[in-house]
Design a protein around this motif. Structure first.
Motif, short mmCIF file in Angstrom:
data_model
loop_
_atom_site.label_atom_id
_atom_site.label_comp_id
_atom_site.label_asym_id
_atom_site.label_seq_id
_atom_site.Cartn_x
_atom_site.Cartn_y
_atom_site.Cartn_z
N THR A 146 -8.70 -3.23 -8.01
CA THR A 146 -8.55 -3.44 -6.58
C THR A 146 -9.51 -2.50 -5.88
O THR A 146 -9.55 -1.30 -6.21
N LEU A 147 -10.29 -3.01 -4.94
CA LEU A 147 -11.21 -2.17 -4.18
C LEU A 147 -10.47 -1.55 -3.01
O LEU A 147 -9.77 -2.23 -2.27
N LEU A 148 -10.64 -0.23 -2.87
CA LEU A 148 -10.02 0.52 -1.79
C LEU A 148 -11.08 1.14 -0.90
O LEU A 148 -12.12 1.59 -1.38
N ASP A 149 -10.79 1.18 0.40
CA ASP A 149 -11.58 1.93 1.38
C ASP A 149 -10.65 3.02 1.85
O ASP A 149 -9.71 2.75 2.60
N ALA A 150 -10.87 4.24 1.36
CA ALA A 150 -9.90 5.33 1.48
C ALA A 150 -8.63 4.85 0.78
O ALA A 150 -8.67 4.62 -0.42
N GLU A 151 -7.53 4.63 1.49
CA GLU A 151 -6.30 4.14 0.85
C GLU A 151 -6.02 2.68 1.20
O GLU A 151 -5.06 2.10 0.71
N ALA A 152 -6.85 2.07 2.05
CA ALA A 152 -6.64 0.68 2.46
C ALA A 152 -7.24 -0.27 1.43
O ALA A 152 -8.38 -0.10 1.01
N GLU A 153 -6.46 -1.29 1.05
CA GLU A 153 -6.97 -2.29 0.11
C GLU A 153 -7.97 -3.20 0.82
O GLU A 153 -7.69 -3.73 1.88
N VAL A 154 -9.15 -3.35 0.21
CA VAL A 154 -10.16 -4.26 0.72
C VAL A 154 -9.92 -5.64 0.11
O VAL A 154 -9.87 -6.64 0.82
N TYR A 155 -9.77 -5.70 -1.22
CA TYR A 155 -9.39 -6.92 -1.92
C TYR A 155 -8.93 -6.59 -3.32
O TYR A 155 -9.19 -5.52 -3.84
N GLY A 156 -8.27 -7.54 -3.92
CA GLY A 156 -7.78 -7.38 -5.28
C GLY A 156 -6.27 -7.55 -5.30
O GLY A 156 -5.66 -7.75 -4.26
N PRO A 157 -5.71 -7.50 -6.48
CA PRO A 157 -6.38 -7.24 -7.74
C PRO A 157 -7.25 -8.40 -8.20
O PRO A 157 -6.96 -9.56 -7.92
N MET A 158 -8.31 -8.04 -8.90
CA MET A 158 -9.28 -8.99 -9.41
C MET A 158 -9.38 -8.78 -10.93
O MET A 158 -9.63 -7.66 -11.39
N SER A 159 -9.16 -9.83 -11.68
CA SER A 159 -9.21 -9.76 -13.14
C SER A 159 -10.61 -9.42 -13.63
O SER A 159 -11.60 -9.89 -13.07
N LEU A 160 -10.68 -8.66 -14.70
CA LEU A 160 -11.95 -8.37 -15.36
C LEU A 160 -12.23 -9.33 -16.50
O LEU A 160 -13.29 -9.31 -17.09
#
Length: 66
Positions: A48-62
């Motif tokens: 999951t991509l975070l900007d500080a503690e805010a989720e930008v998007y995800g979870p995204m499978s690898l």
């Protein structure tokens, strides 16, 4: 703000991973593009991509989509 990845295992629980921070979203995404196979080998199943503690998007499978 600093971007970073949250790493999740196969059950969706947070797990340890590289402690990397990035100046912007494109830099974080480029790093993930280059390193996702190694993360998968370490037992990380999604991110999951975070900007500080805010989720930008995800979870995204690898895992590769078939």
């Amino acid at each position: 703000m600093a971007y970073r990845w949250r790493y999740l295992n196969e059950t969706g629980n947070e797990t340890a991973g590289p402690d990397e921070t990035f100046a912007d979203q494109p830099e974080a995404e480029e790093w993930l593009t280059d390193t996702w196979p190694e993360l998968l080998d370490q037992g990380i199943d999604s991110v999951t991509l975070l900007d500080a503690e805010a989720e930008v998007y995800g979870p995204m499978s690898l895992h590769e989509q078939t």
